[in-house]
Design a protein around this motif. Sequence first.
Motif, PDB file in Angstrom:
ATOM      1  N   ALA A  49     -47.232 -49.433  21.203  1.00 43.90           N
ATOM      2  CA  ALA A  49     -48.247 -49.771  20.203  1.00 43.90           C
ATOM      3  C   ALA A  49     -48.320 -51.258  19.927  1.00 43.90           C
ATOM      4  CB  ALA A  49     -47.979 -49.010  18.910  1.00 43.90           C
ATOM      5  N   GLU A  64     -66.439 -54.910  23.475  1.00 44.12           N
ATOM      6  CA  GLU A  64     -67.666 -54.431  22.834  1.00 44.12           C
ATOM      7  C   GLU A  64     -68.852 -55.175  23.441  1.00 44.12           C
ATOM      8  OE1 GLU A  64     -68.121 -52.558  19.761  1.00 44.12           O
ATOM      9  OE2 GLU A  64     -66.018 -51.982  19.487  1.00 44.12           O
ATOM     10  N   ASP A 123     -50.205 -55.213  22.769  1.00 40.76           N
ATOM     11  CA  ASP A 123     -51.318 -56.171  22.687  1.00 40.76           C
ATOM     12  C   ASP A 123     -50.975 -57.378  21.815  1.00 40.76           C
ATOM     13  OD1 ASP A 123     -51.283 -54.721  20.332  1.00 40.76           O
ATOM     14  OD2 ASP A 123     -53.465 -54.611  20.144  1.00 40.76           O
ATOM     15  N   ILE A 181     -56.920 -46.744  27.051  1.00 46.53           N
ATOM     16  CA  ILE A 181     -56.586 -47.369  25.765  1.00 46.53           C
ATOM     17  C   ILE A 181     -57.872 -47.788  25.056  1.00 46.53           C
ATOM     18  CG2 ILE A 181     -55.224 -49.152  24.615  1.00 46.53           C
ATOM     19  CD1 ILE A 181     -53.413 -49.277  26.984  1.00 46.53           C
ATOM     20  N   GLU A 182     -58.446 -46.866  24.313  1.00 52.23           N
ATOM     21  CA  GLU A 182     -59.725 -47.114  23.653  1.00 52.23           C
ATOM     22  C   GLU A 182     -59.609 -48.125  22.513  1.00 52.23           C
ATOM     23  OE1 GLU A 182     -62.263 -43.628  22.941  1.00 52.23           O
ATOM     24  OE2 GLU A 182     -60.680 -42.432  23.876  1.00 52.23           O
ATOM     25  N   THR A 183     -58.394 -48.294  21.982  1.00 53.91           N
ATOM     26  CA  THR A 183     -58.224 -49.224  20.861  1.00 53.91           C
ATOM     27  C   THR A 183     -58.269 -50.684  21.308  1.00 53.91           C
ATOM     28  OG1 THR A 183     -55.824 -49.015  21.112  1.00 53.91           O
ATOM     29  CG2 THR A 183     -56.895 -47.582  19.492  1.00 53.91           C
ATOM     30  N   ASP A 184     -58.195 -50.924  22.606  1.00 51.15           N
ATOM     31  CA  ASP A 184     -58.237 -52.291  23.132  1.00 51.15           C
ATOM     32  C   ASP A 184     -59.433 -52.391  24.075  1.00 51.15           C
ATOM     33  OD1 ASP A 184     -57.676 -54.878  23.761  1.00 51.15           O
ATOM     34  OD2 ASP A 184     -55.928 -54.462  24.996  1.00 51.15           O
ATOM     35  N   PHE A 221     -63.096 -50.008  28.381  1.00 52.26           N
ATOM     36  CA  PHE A 221     -61.657 -49.998  28.135  1.00 52.26           C
ATOM     37  C   PHE A 221     -60.932 -49.556  29.400  1.00 52.26           C
ATOM     38  CE2 PHE A 221     -63.256 -45.897  26.512  1.00 52.26           C
ATOM     39  CZ  PHE A 221     -62.469 -44.990  27.206  1.00 52.26           C
TER      40      PHE A 221
END
Length: 305
Positions: A73, A285, A76, A279-282, A275
């Motif tokens: 987690a 856009e 990044d 890893i959709e959180t990183d 992505f």
Amino acid sequence: MSLAPRAVVVHRATEYEELLARHGTHGQADFFLSSRGRSIQEVTERHHRARRALADVAAAVPLAWRQTRVERADLDRFLFGPEDVVVVVGQDGLVANTAKYLSGQPVVGIDTDPGRNPGVLVRHRAADAVKLLPAAASGTGAVDELTMVEAVADDTQRLLALNEIYLGPPGHQTARYRLSTGAEAGRTEPEASSEIQASSGVLVGTGTGATGWLRSVWQQRGSDLPLPGPADPQLIWFVREAWPSPATGTALVEGVLAPAERLRLTVESDRLVAFGDGIETDALELTWGQTIRLGIAGTALRLID
């Protein structure tokens, strides 16, 4: 004076630790599972194997080295150094999660659950670390250079992945874009290699990714494209569920990218995301009018064989 090597041990929270974080105590976690016909014993056994592997790897680090740990987690936010030897302790997917943040550092994959993991990327046991770490630092160990994929947006955003990069809508809407194939940017693409599309997204991946999600799409489609090997300087790409209409086509739905080639998408939706490796959180856009190019990355994953 050069710095001593640093062993960076990458791991993730175990299922047991996640259960404790959610339920508070071992007893409550056990009750939760047993009330659903499951036992906590298997989960705790995997937890103890993972902890033992981490302890064995830590003990194998040479005394003159520095060492640190980083949880998945936090990847990044972690700064890897050029002198690092990265030791990934866990599953194959954790190697892919780590690879995007590296720039040529050697990686040793340690399998914490042999027989349960495929072992494609975590090829070694914790007991092997005592020999592998010095060999990795000195450059005397056998190394596989695994091809990676990159996406570069027109606003300089950049994304790396070991398996695949997905570009599409953030939810279940339709992605709209113009897709073009051909050589690197700098020339006008021929009309035959450009198409406006509406689909559920585009997947571009490597030979390593061809053992996972890409292979699933390839097999479901019955594609005749040859799947690349992990070290092959090729990428393979698929458009997912392209929709034919008077304004959108379905002629360009799969292909192979050589080193000098790029897949170019110009966004015609309000918002798309890109992505890597799930890893959709990183994610990058992208908004209407932006262009993104996908191709072989200039860096490879140096995995100790």
